[in-house]
Write an enzyme that holds these catalytic residues in place. Structure first.
Site, PDB file in Angstrom:
ATOM      1  N   LYS A 182      57.250  62.312 -48.383  1.00 15.36           N
ATOM      2  CA  LYS A 182      58.668  61.737 -48.354  1.00 15.36           C
ATOM      3  C   LYS A 182      59.220  60.898 -49.539  1.00 15.36           C
ATOM      4  CE  LYS A 182      59.953  63.115 -43.705  1.00 15.36           C
ATOM      5  NZ  LYS A 182      59.203  63.287 -42.843  1.00 15.36           N
ATOM      6  N   LYS A 201      59.771  56.213 -40.478  1.00 15.00           N
ATOM      7  CA  LYS A 201      59.461  57.660 -40.619  1.00 15.00           C
ATOM      8  C   LYS A 201      58.058  58.023 -41.230  1.00 15.00           C
ATOM      9  CE  LYS A 201      63.724  60.029 -41.577  1.00 15.00           C
ATOM     10  NZ  LYS A 201      64.563  60.672 -42.511  1.00 15.00           N
ATOM     11  N   GLY A 249      60.024  66.419 -37.151  1.00 12.67           N
ATOM     12  CA  GLY A 249      60.495  65.405 -36.219  1.00 12.67           C
ATOM     13  C   GLY A 249      59.344  64.410 -35.742  1.00 12.67           C
ATOM     14  N   GLU A 284      64.257  53.476 -43.363  1.00 10.97           N
ATOM     15  CA  GLU A 284      65.427  53.940 -43.775  1.00 10.97           C
ATOM     16  C   GLU A 284      66.717  53.371 -42.693  1.00 10.97           C
ATOM     17  OE1 GLU A 284      65.855  57.955 -43.886  1.00 10.97           O
ATOM     18  OE2 GLU A 284      64.388  58.462 -45.483  1.00 10.97           O
ATOM     19  N   HIS A 311      73.221  66.354 -39.658  1.00  7.89           N
ATOM     20  CA  HIS A 311      71.953  66.989 -40.368  1.00  7.89           C
ATOM     21  C   HIS A 311      72.410  68.317 -40.927  1.00  7.89           C
ATOM     22  CE1 HIS A 311      67.388  67.892 -40.381  1.00  7.89           C
ATOM     23  NE2 HIS A 311      68.097  69.014 -40.999  1.00  7.89           N
ATOM     24  N   LYS A 363      65.178  70.579 -33.436  1.00  9.37           N
ATOM     25  CA  LYS A 363      66.993  71.348 -33.441  1.00  9.37           C
ATOM     26  C   LYS A 363      66.872  72.267 -32.391  1.00  9.37           C
ATOM     27  CE  LYS A 363      66.132  70.927 -38.547  1.00  9.37           C
ATOM     28  NZ  LYS A 363      65.505  71.618 -39.623  1.00  9.37           N
ATOM     29  N   GLU A 398      64.782  65.215 -47.147  1.00 12.89           N
ATOM     30  CA  GLU A 398      63.626  65.590 -47.535  1.00 12.89           C
ATOM     31  C   GLU A 398      63.601  67.081 -47.998  1.00 12.89           C
ATOM     32  OE1 GLU A 398      61.606  64.915 -43.740  1.00 12.89           O
ATOM     33  OE2 GLU A 398      61.618  66.860 -43.403  1.00 12.89           O
ATOM     34  N   ASN A 438      61.798  70.732 -47.394  1.00 10.99           N
ATOM     35  CA  ASN A 438      60.718  71.504 -46.507  1.00 10.99           C
ATOM     36  C   ASN A 438      60.209  72.827 -47.614  1.00 10.99           C
ATOM     37  OD1 ASN A 438      60.876  70.071 -44.301  1.00 10.99           O
ATOM     38  ND2 ASN A 438      62.582  71.197 -43.473  1.00 10.99           N
ATOM     39  N   ARG A 461      58.902  75.331 -47.248  1.00 13.94           N
ATOM     40  CA  ARG A 461      58.652  76.575 -46.449  1.00 13.94           C
ATOM     41  C   ARG A 461      59.571  77.368 -45.822  1.00 13.94           C
ATOM     42  NH1 ARG A 461      59.597  74.997 -41.365  1.00 13.94           N
ATOM     43  NH2 ARG A 461      59.470  72.711 -40.882  1.00 13.94           N
TER      44      ARG A 461
END
Lengths: 586, 449
Positions: free
Chosen positions: B116, B158, B165, B200, B208, B237, B287, B289, B291
């Site tokens: 990250k 993080k 998450g 952060e 989000h 989520k 960030e 992802n 995938r």
């Protein structure tokens, strides 16, 4: 030229497409469509070189079927052909050939007396003129309207093929869609090299007949060219656009050589490369070997076990690498013509330094996926039978055979036993020992016992520096004789399996150098050494008469482990050879 | 040409990939653990291989078993799905080394974006706004404290190598730092084998918003719209929708352009998502992802493109068959995740249906939900012309849904959809917690009444 507006496989429009009108290939799915035989002749042969013969032959309605004559006339008018095949002489890539092209458009390509006669005449012409014969097949089977005479065409054409075989004249078959029935069961499957167009239906019984008989749906891909390749009945699948160049290559590799009992398969001096080093002859090289018995081995720099590990490394170069580095050109030929094409054994024809050769080799994989596909280089009986088929062809066409050995052993599986792995290896040992053509063998990695010996009988046997050759793996030896599988290292040392050991024992002729880290660090270096050895040996071996070669090969095999006692059995053996020759002559 | 794919995953996503394979005429091979013998993806695939015991480490995280299974079943490619090994660069590399195709970006990209800190550095370098915080990994707790002072509480810690998450801790004030720092480091080490943390500024009521992208191996990158995934519980989520209700056209264009810029800069290949925080009409890069995402159906409904099929085509070295101009985003799509709140056996399952409703699920009547894996049971996706319409249809669909025998979050989802904030589209990542705390106090009130 094309009868359809849409591709029969994918349905896309092909009318007006360039690829379709020129080659008869769908530009969307590359399906090879049926094309007019005259179009095919134009695509295959040098321009204006085709001269037809036997074009006047037409059927005489031998069993007197009503309406047959009218049907013939109808087909003749519609297709502009006199019957289902056109025959003629031509040149392809400047090489002479006799060409026969069948057509499905004339009564489904069915073979009756005219087709049978024209094909036979084509083969006889090839026999008389010492010219290779090429036949493009397309047929739904026998012509029923000619009854028993149609069936007998199978015998007629097959015995003509036998004559070509006996005279050492090449027969090349191109199987196009569809090739079935009596044609498949006769000359189509008798080619020295059998090519197929992609997607062609090739089989004996028609798919509907089979489904009706077994009462089941056929698996997808059954009886396609790809299926036949995997089952070992087709040497290669060639796209129509590459057919001419492939045929030109094959013709070039099979040019007729006037040979009686002496081998003159030697390219002109300008064509071969100059090799430095002594140009010894056969007798003296055998002599030097015998004198090498009992020479002390110098202390090795690497332990035997380290060499075993190096020989087994996944990154160690294999036959594919060496072919690429050594041969000017190479064409792989597939199949054993009995059961399957073994992916663990590669075979084909190529050129090394101007010499046309047959190459056979064990094939491992360079990653996990390849290794699984190639069974880690362990051959089934099909591999050895493919090797034998290609070696016999090399003998027929006077090509030397080069073998690259690198296998953990023959595959010890259920199906191997069911299909006679023992018989396959034994037959190879027998046939290779008497093969009337030079054989040079290189062990590049693991020489795994019988699996290695199955392609390891030769006039010359070499090992790479880090290769190993043993009757059983060190692990096996440790398990059985030392009763402790973890003592494999010790076993490796005790068994004397390295190149140095085998040279000391007079089993191999010489050791091929590798760079200090191992052949994988610089494959080109070892490949050059291999190539030099091949060229040096072929310069001698190819000049010898075939019988002499066989005699010395037998002598070498007979004398293994006999050392000082050579003379006692050599003279009687020589007498046997002379008797055999005399019997052949008279 | 990819003719057979091994799906290195389970549950509804494995089913999704098998369906994409079926539509393309590609042979599918499923892998399963001992605990998943009766799972639907095993029944649906053309072939199935058992790759280990129930724990993920034994099976779905067992890279060598999975690769060997692929080679033994003569597969050309492996699709890693979501979670598990999908963002594991070593697995991607091992797959490629074995002669197989990894359906996703190449291993270097995965490694790069998996860090990250590195990802933020790259975004910053090309001018994309990022969340304020530490520029690199935190050396120790003292450094964390000083950063926290600089940016101002609340802050969030993080895991640098984290995802899904996990490895996150929100810190309200100084005194919480020691405990939270230790806890976050520990969780990061255990989940991701990398204890590096970054800090952060925490924006509690941000949204989000993520952008779905497709990139082929010829440098073409296009976006398929954005997704608002603000309804979350403990960073998991729950409800996703597209388009985002609070995003004006101008900001949206700037956001999608930034996402495309990032992907072009790193030479990304495959399907991927760039996640942003949206706050006060400003967006901040979070960030990438590398995938497929669980909520990908939301974008699929809006743009009409099968993302899994495109992943396969891209892996097969085909160029994207459409340009950005040819991609049209129509209507509004909404997804609700139905999770099991307890393990157990589903006594009765009747899926919802009807127009505009899509259900991606692997459950069936008498299927047992175990305790080894995540608890996602089904994704209900609705696609209509307007947001209000979608909410109405979703409520109808959720009420139709019958899952008896285990406790699910269906009712909680209905509650969220009923709130004024959700209906007006004025909500942020703290919506779910708000709804649950309101519910708690209501229950307490009832108890005392």
């Amino acid at each position: 030229m094309l009868r359809e507006d849409n591709c029969p496989r994918c349905g896309h429009v092909i009318k007006g497409q360039a690829l379709a009108s020129e080659w008869g290939i769908c530009n969307d799915c590359t399906h090879h469509l049926d094309i007019d035989p005259r179009q095919r002749i134009t695509l295959l042969t040098d321009s204006d070189s085709f001269i037809e013969f036997a074009g006047e032959l037409t059927s005489s309605n031998p069993i007197g079927i009503d309406g047959y004559a009218e049907k013939i006339a109808q087909n003749q008018k519609r297709s502009d052909l006199t019957d289902a095949v056109i025959t003629g002489s031509c040149t392809i890539g400047s090489y002479k050939a006799i060409l026969a092209v069948m057509s499905f458009r004339f009564m489904g390509g069915s073979m009756g007396s005219v087709v049978g006669e024209k094909i036979t005449q084509a083969m006889f012409k090839g026999a008389l003129e010492h010219t290779p014969v090429i036949i493009c097949t397309a047929s739904g089977g026998a012509r029923m309207q000619e009854g028993i005479f149609s069936l007998m065409q199978m015998a007629k054409t097959s015995s003509a093929a036998a004559l070509l075989d006996r005279l050492g004249i090449p027969l090349f078959i191109i199987l196009t869609n569809p090739t079935t029935g009596g044609v498949t069961a006769s000359f189509a499957m008798l080619g020295d090299v059998i090519l197929a167009e992609p997607g062609a239906l090739i089989g004996f019984a028609g798919p509907r007949v089979i489904e009706g008989t077994i009462g089941e749906r056929l698996p997808a891909g059954f009886q396609t060219a790809q299926f036949q390749l995997e089952r070992g009945f087709v040497d290669a699948i060639v796209d129509r656009r590459k057919l001419k160049e492939t045929l030109a290559y094959l013709l070039g590799m099979h040019q007729y050589k006037k040979i009686k009992r002496t081998m003159r398969n030697v390219p002109k001096k300008e064509e071969t490369q100059v090799i430095s080093g002594e140009q010894g002859d056969l007798v003296s090289s055998v002599g030097t070997m015998e004198n090498m018995v009992d020479v002390e081995a110098p202390s090795p720099s690497r332990s035997s076990w380290d060499r075993v590990l190096l020989a087994r490394q996944q990154c160690r170069p294999g036959v594919d690498t060496y072919i690429k580095l050594i041969c000017e050109n190479f064409m792989e030929l597939h199949g054993d013509r009995y059961y399957q094409d073994d992916p663990a054994m590669i075979g084909g024809i190529g050129t090394i330094g101007g010499y046309q050769v047959t190459i056979i080799g064990n094939r491992k994989g360079s990653n996990l996926k390849e290794n699984v596909l190639r069974n880690y280089g362990m051959s089934n009986p099909e591999g050895y039978r493919k090797a034998l088929r290609l070696a016999k062809q090399a003998e027929k066409f006077h090509r030397p055979v080069i073998c690259f050995i690198d296998t953990p052993g023959a595959y010890p599986g259920l199906e191997s036993e069911q299909r006679g792995i023992g018989e396959a290896i034994a037959r190879n040992l027998k046939e290779f020992s008497m093969l009337k053509t030079p054989i040079i063998c290189f062990i590049t990695g693991e020489g795994g016992s019988g699996g290695a010996l199955g392609i390891g009988i030769g006039d010359k046997l070499y090992m790479l520096e880090n290769a190993v050759y043993s009757v059983i793996t060190p692990e096996g030896y440790a398990s059985i004789l030392l009763r402790d599988p973890s003592r494999a290292k010790e076993a490796a040392e005790a068994m004397k399996i390295t190149a140095r050991d085998l040279k000391r024992f007079n089993i191999i002729h010489d050791i091929i150098e590798e760079v200090p880290e191992g052949a994988h660090a610089n494959p080109a270096y070892t490949a050059q050494k291999i190539k030099d050895t091949i060229l040096k040996d072929l310069a001698i071996l190819c000049r010898k008469p075939a019988d002499t070669l066989v005699r010395y090969r037998i002598k070498k095999i007979r004398g293994i482990g006999m050392g000082k006692y050579a003379s006692s059995w050599w003279d009687p053996l020589l007498q046997i050879f002379r008797d055999v020759q005399n019997r052949v002559e008279h | 040409m990819i003719r057979s794919i091994l799906i290195a995953n389970r549950g509804e996503i494995a089913l999704r990939i098998i369906r994409a394979c079926r539509d393309l005429g590609i042979r599918s091979v499923a892998v399963y653990s001992n605990a998943d013998v009766d799972s639907l993806h095993v029944k649906m695939a053309d072939e199935a291989v058992c790759i280990g015991g129930p724990t993920p480490a034994d099976s779905y995280l067992n890279g060598s078993n999975i690769i060997t299974a692929a080679c033994l079943t003569r597969c050309d490619a492996i699709h890693p799905g979501v979670g598990f090994l999908s963002e594991n660069s070593r697995f991607a590399k091992a797959t490629e080394n074995s002669g197989l195709i990894f359906i996703g970006p190449d291993s270097e990209t995965i490694a790069l974006m998996g860090d990250k800190i590195e990802a933020k550095r790259i975004a910053k370098a090309i001018g994309v706004p990022t969340t304020i915080g530490s520029e690199g990994p935190l050396a120790d707790m003292q450094t964390a404290l000083s950063y926290a002072e600089a940016v101002g509480y609340p802050v969030i810690l993080k895991a640098a190598a984290g995802g899904g998450g996990r490895g996150m801790r929100i810190i309200e004030n100084r005194s919480q730092m020691p405990e939270m720092f230790a806890a976050a480091t520990k969780e990061a080490l255990s989940y991701f084998a990398d204890g590096n943390l970054l800090l952060e500024k925490f924006i509690g009521n941000a949204r989000h918003v993520e952008v779905q992208l497709l990139a082929d191996s010829f440098g073409n990158v296009i976006h398929l719209g954005e997704r608002d995934c603000s309804v979350q519980h403990h960073h998991q989520k729950l409800i996703e929708e597209s388009p985002c209700a609070a995003l004006d056209e101008k900001t949206k264009v700037r956001m999608t352009d930034a996402a495309i810029e990032i992907f072009k800069h790193i030479g990304y290949r495959g399907a991927g998502t760039v996640e942003f925080l949206l706050y006060n009409d400003e967006f901040y890069f979070m960030e990438v992802n590398t995938r497929l995402q669980v909520e990908h159906p939301v974008s699929e409904m809006v743009c009409g493109i099968d993302i899994v099929q495109q992943q396969i085509h891209i892996a097969d070295k085909e160029a994207l068959p459409f340009s950005q101009e040819e991609v049209t985003l129509t209507g509004h799509a909404l997804e609700c995740r139905i999770n099991a709140l307890s393990p157990g056996k589903i006594e009765n399952y009747i899926p919802c249906g009807g127009p505009w409703v899509r259900i991606d699920s692997h459950i069936y009547s008498h299927y047992s939900i175990g305790c080894h894996y995540d608890h996602l049971l089904a994704k209900i996706i609705v696609h209509t012309s307007h947001r209000n319409h979608s909410i109405r249809v979703m409520k109808r669909a959720l009420q139709e849904l019958v899952i008896e025998g285990i406790v699910t979050n269906r009712d909680q989802q209905l509650q969220v959809l009923d709130t004024m904030q959700f209906k007006t589209g004025q909500f942020s990542t703290n919506l779910f917690d708000q709804v649950m705390s309101v519910q708690k106090s209501q229950t307490r009130k009832k108890a005392y009444a």
